[in-house]
Structures are given as C-alpha cells and as structure tokens.
Motif scaffolding. Structure first.
Motif, PDB file in Angstrom:
ATOM      1  N   SER A   1       0.814  -1.218   0.000  1.00  0.00           N
ATOM      2  CA  SER A   1       0.000   0.000   0.000  1.00  0.00           C
ATOM      3  C   SER A   1       0.847   1.267   0.000  1.00  0.00           C
ATOM      4  O   SER A   1       0.352   2.346  -0.344  1.00  0.00           O
ATOM      5  N   ALA A   2       2.111   1.150   0.326  1.00  0.00           N
ATOM      6  CA  ALA A   2       3.000   2.311   0.318  1.00  0.00           C
ATOM      7  C   ALA A   2       3.183   2.872  -1.095  1.00  0.00           C
ATOM      8  O   ALA A   2       3.520   4.041  -1.254  1.00  0.00           O
ATOM      9  N   LYS A   3       2.931   2.057  -2.104  1.00  0.00           N
ATOM     10  CA  LYS A   3       3.124   2.516  -3.484  1.00  0.00           C
ATOM     11  C   LYS A   3       1.850   3.062  -4.132  1.00  0.00           C
ATOM     12  O   LYS A   3       1.878   3.484  -5.270  1.00  0.00           O
ATOM     13  N   TYR A   4       0.755   3.074  -3.397  1.00  0.00           N
ATOM     14  CA  TYR A   4      -0.501   3.616  -3.931  1.00  0.00           C
ATOM     15  C   TYR A   4      -0.383   5.132  -4.085  1.00  0.00           C
ATOM     16  O   TYR A   4       0.401   5.780  -3.384  1.00  0.00           O
ATOM     17  N   PRO A   5      -1.183   5.703  -4.954  1.00  0.00           N
ATOM     18  CA  PRO A   5      -1.171   7.168  -5.091  1.00  0.00           C
ATOM     19  C   PRO A   5      -1.565   7.843  -3.773  1.00  0.00           C
ATOM     20  O   PRO A   5      -2.382   7.306  -3.011  1.00  0.00           O
ATOM     21  N   LYS A   6      -0.980   8.992  -3.528  1.00  0.00           N
ATOM     22  CA  LYS A   6      -1.228   9.710  -2.266  1.00  0.00           C
ATOM     23  C   LYS A   6      -2.704  10.024  -2.060  1.00  0.00           C
ATOM     24  O   LYS A   6      -3.187  10.036  -0.935  1.00  0.00           O
ATOM     25  N   GLU A   7      -3.426  10.273  -3.152  1.00  0.00           N
ATOM     26  CA  GLU A   7      -4.845  10.609  -2.997  1.00  0.00           C
ATOM     27  C   GLU A   7      -5.693   9.427  -2.525  1.00  0.00           C
ATOM     28  O   GLU A   7      -6.846   9.600  -2.148  1.00  0.00           O
ATOM     29  N   GLU A   8      -5.115   8.233  -2.521  1.00  0.00           N
ATOM     30  CA  GLU A   8      -5.836   7.043  -2.039  1.00  0.00           C
ATOM     31  C   GLU A   8      -5.548   6.719  -0.571  1.00  0.00           C
ATOM     32  O   GLU A   8      -6.099   5.761  -0.043  1.00  0.00           O
ATOM     33  N   ILE A   9      -4.718   7.498   0.093  1.00  0.00           N
ATOM     34  CA  ILE A   9      -4.348   7.198   1.485  1.00  0.00           C
ATOM     35  C   ILE A   9      -5.570   7.093   2.390  1.00  0.00           C
ATOM     36  O   ILE A   9      -5.667   6.192   3.209  1.00  0.00           O
ATOM     37  N   PHE A  10      -6.510   8.011   2.242  1.00  0.00           N
ATOM     38  CA  PHE A  10      -7.680   8.009   3.127  1.00  0.00           C
ATOM     39  C   PHE A  10      -8.868   7.277   2.517  1.00  0.00           C
ATOM     40  O   PHE A  10      -9.947   7.263   3.091  1.00  0.00           O
ATOM     41  N   ASN A  11      -8.668   6.674   1.364  1.00  0.00           N
ATOM     42  CA  ASN A  11      -9.726   5.929   0.702  1.00  0.00           C
ATOM     43  C   ASN A  11      -9.372   4.446   0.658  1.00  0.00           C
ATOM     44  O   ASN A  11      -9.560   3.729   1.631  1.00  0.00           O
ATOM     45  N   LEU A  12      -8.855   4.013  -0.457  1.00  0.00           N
ATOM     46  CA  LEU A  12      -8.579   2.591  -0.665  1.00  0.00           C
ATOM     47  C   LEU A  12      -7.496   2.065   0.277  1.00  0.00           C
ATOM     48  O   LEU A  12      -7.639   0.972   0.842  1.00  0.00           O
ATOM     49  N   VAL A  13      -6.438   2.813   0.485  1.00  0.00           N
ATOM     50  CA  VAL A  13      -5.358   2.347   1.369  1.00  0.00           C
ATOM     51  C   VAL A  13      -5.874   2.140   2.788  1.00  0.00           C
ATOM     52  O   VAL A  13      -5.617   1.113   3.414  1.00  0.00           O
ATOM     53  N   SER A  14      -6.607   3.110   3.273  1.00  0.00           N
ATOM     54  CA  SER A  14      -7.182   2.994   4.618  1.00  0.00           C
ATOM     55  C   SER A  14      -8.084   1.765   4.725  1.00  0.00           C
ATOM     56  O   SER A  14      -8.032   1.020   5.706  1.00  0.00           O
ATOM     57  N   GLN A  15      -8.890   1.542   3.701  1.00  0.00           N
ATOM     58  CA  GLN A  15      -9.826   0.421   3.699  1.00  0.00           C
ATOM     59  C   GLN A  15      -9.101  -0.926   3.675  1.00  0.00           C
ATOM     60  O   GLN A  15      -9.435  -1.820   4.440  1.00  0.00           O
ATOM     61  N   ILE A  16      -8.108  -1.085   2.794  1.00  0.00           N
ATOM     62  CA  ILE A  16      -7.447  -2.390   2.712  1.00  0.00           C
ATOM     63  C   ILE A  16      -6.614  -2.669   3.960  1.00  0.00           C
ATOM     64  O   ILE A  16      -6.509  -3.819   4.386  1.00  0.00           O
ATOM     65  N   LYS A  17      -6.037  -1.653   4.554  1.00  0.00           N
ATOM     66  CA  LYS A  17      -5.304  -1.868   5.803  1.00  0.00           C
ATOM     67  C   LYS A  17      -6.252  -2.309   6.916  1.00  0.00           C
ATOM     68  O   LYS A  17      -5.968  -3.238   7.662  1.00  0.00           O
ATOM     69  N   ARG A  18      -7.394  -1.634   7.014  1.00  0.00           N
ATOM     70  CA  ARG A  18      -8.367  -1.970   8.051  1.00  0.00           C
ATOM     71  C   ARG A  18      -8.886  -3.395   7.857  1.00  0.00           C
ATOM     72  O   ARG A  18      -8.959  -4.177   8.803  1.00  0.00           O
ATOM     73  N   LEU A  19      -9.216  -3.744   6.628  1.00  0.00           N
ATOM     74  CA  LEU A  19      -9.728  -5.086   6.355  1.00  0.00           C
ATOM     75  C   LEU A  19      -8.679  -6.157   6.632  1.00  0.00           C
ATOM     76  O   LEU A  19      -9.001  -7.202   7.202  1.00  0.00           O
ATOM     77  N   SER A  20      -7.446  -5.917   6.231  1.00  0.00           N
ATOM     78  CA  SER A  20      -6.405  -6.927   6.457  1.00  0.00           C
ATOM     79  C   SER A  20      -6.179  -7.132   7.951  1.00  0.00           C
ATOM     80  O   SER A  20      -6.033  -8.268   8.409  1.00  0.00           O
ATOM     81  N   ARG A  21      -6.177  -6.043   8.722  1.00  0.00           N
ATOM     82  CA  ARG A  21      -6.029  -6.173  10.180  1.00  0.00           C
ATOM     83  C   ARG A  21      -7.214  -6.904  10.798  1.00  0.00           C
ATOM     84  O   ARG A  21      -7.063  -7.671  11.750  1.00  0.00           O
TER      85      ARG A  21
END
Length: 96
Positions: free
Chosen positions: A23-43
């Motif tokens: 997720s570190a390589k995702y676009p910055k504009e996805e930090i509070f969208n898709l990145v946040s979601q996939i991190k939460r789901l994986s945890r």
C-alpha cells in the motif's frame, strides 16, 4: 482461552504485513480511501480470529471466524479493484 496463533492466523498476519508494504506505493490521494480500507480489512481478519479465541464458547469463536471470513472477502475485492486500477501488478494481486 484458546491460543489464537493457528496457521490461519499466521497467514492472516502475513497478509496484513504484505498489504502494508504494497500500500505504500498507492497514489497519495488514495491514502484516506482505498489504502485505509485495505489496511483496516487486512487487520480485521487476524484481529477477529484472535478475539474469537478469547471467547468462552465454541459458538462465539465460530461467530468471530465468520466475521473474519467476511473481512477476507471484502479485502479480496479491494485488492482486485487495486489491480484493475493499476495500483498493484497482476503478479502482486496473485501473491496476495
């Protein structure tokens, strides 16, 4: 209290570590969208397994396993979406 560090929990934990790295390589504009979601789901997958092991009955444990399975299905879609948006490669998708 059951020991939650079953093989399935270990795999869920490794998946979380892998998701965080990718997720570190995702676009910055996805930090509070898709990145946040996939991190939460994986945890959530490993967390619910651990929480279920702390419950007193097998019925409660099974309920938390079902919740964990639901999170795994949601995460699978989010990872597919990530691939289709070209945030991760098809090879990275297959690994996850």
């Amino acid at each position: 209290m059951k020991d939650y560090k079953y093989l399935v929990w270990q795999k869920a934990h490794q998946l979380t570590l892998d998701v965080y790295k990718l997720s570190a390589k995702y676009p910055k504009e996805e930090i509070f969208n898709l990145v946040s979601q996939i991190k939460r789901l994986s945890r959530s997958i490993a967390t619910h397994i651990a929480e279920g092991c702390g419950r007193k009955s097998d019925k409660d444990f099974a309920r938390f396993l079902y919740i964990s399975f639901g999170s795994a299905n949601e995460l699978e879609y989010q990872i597919l979406l990530s691939k289709d948006l070209n945030f991760i490669s098809p090879e990275e998708f297959e690994i996850l």
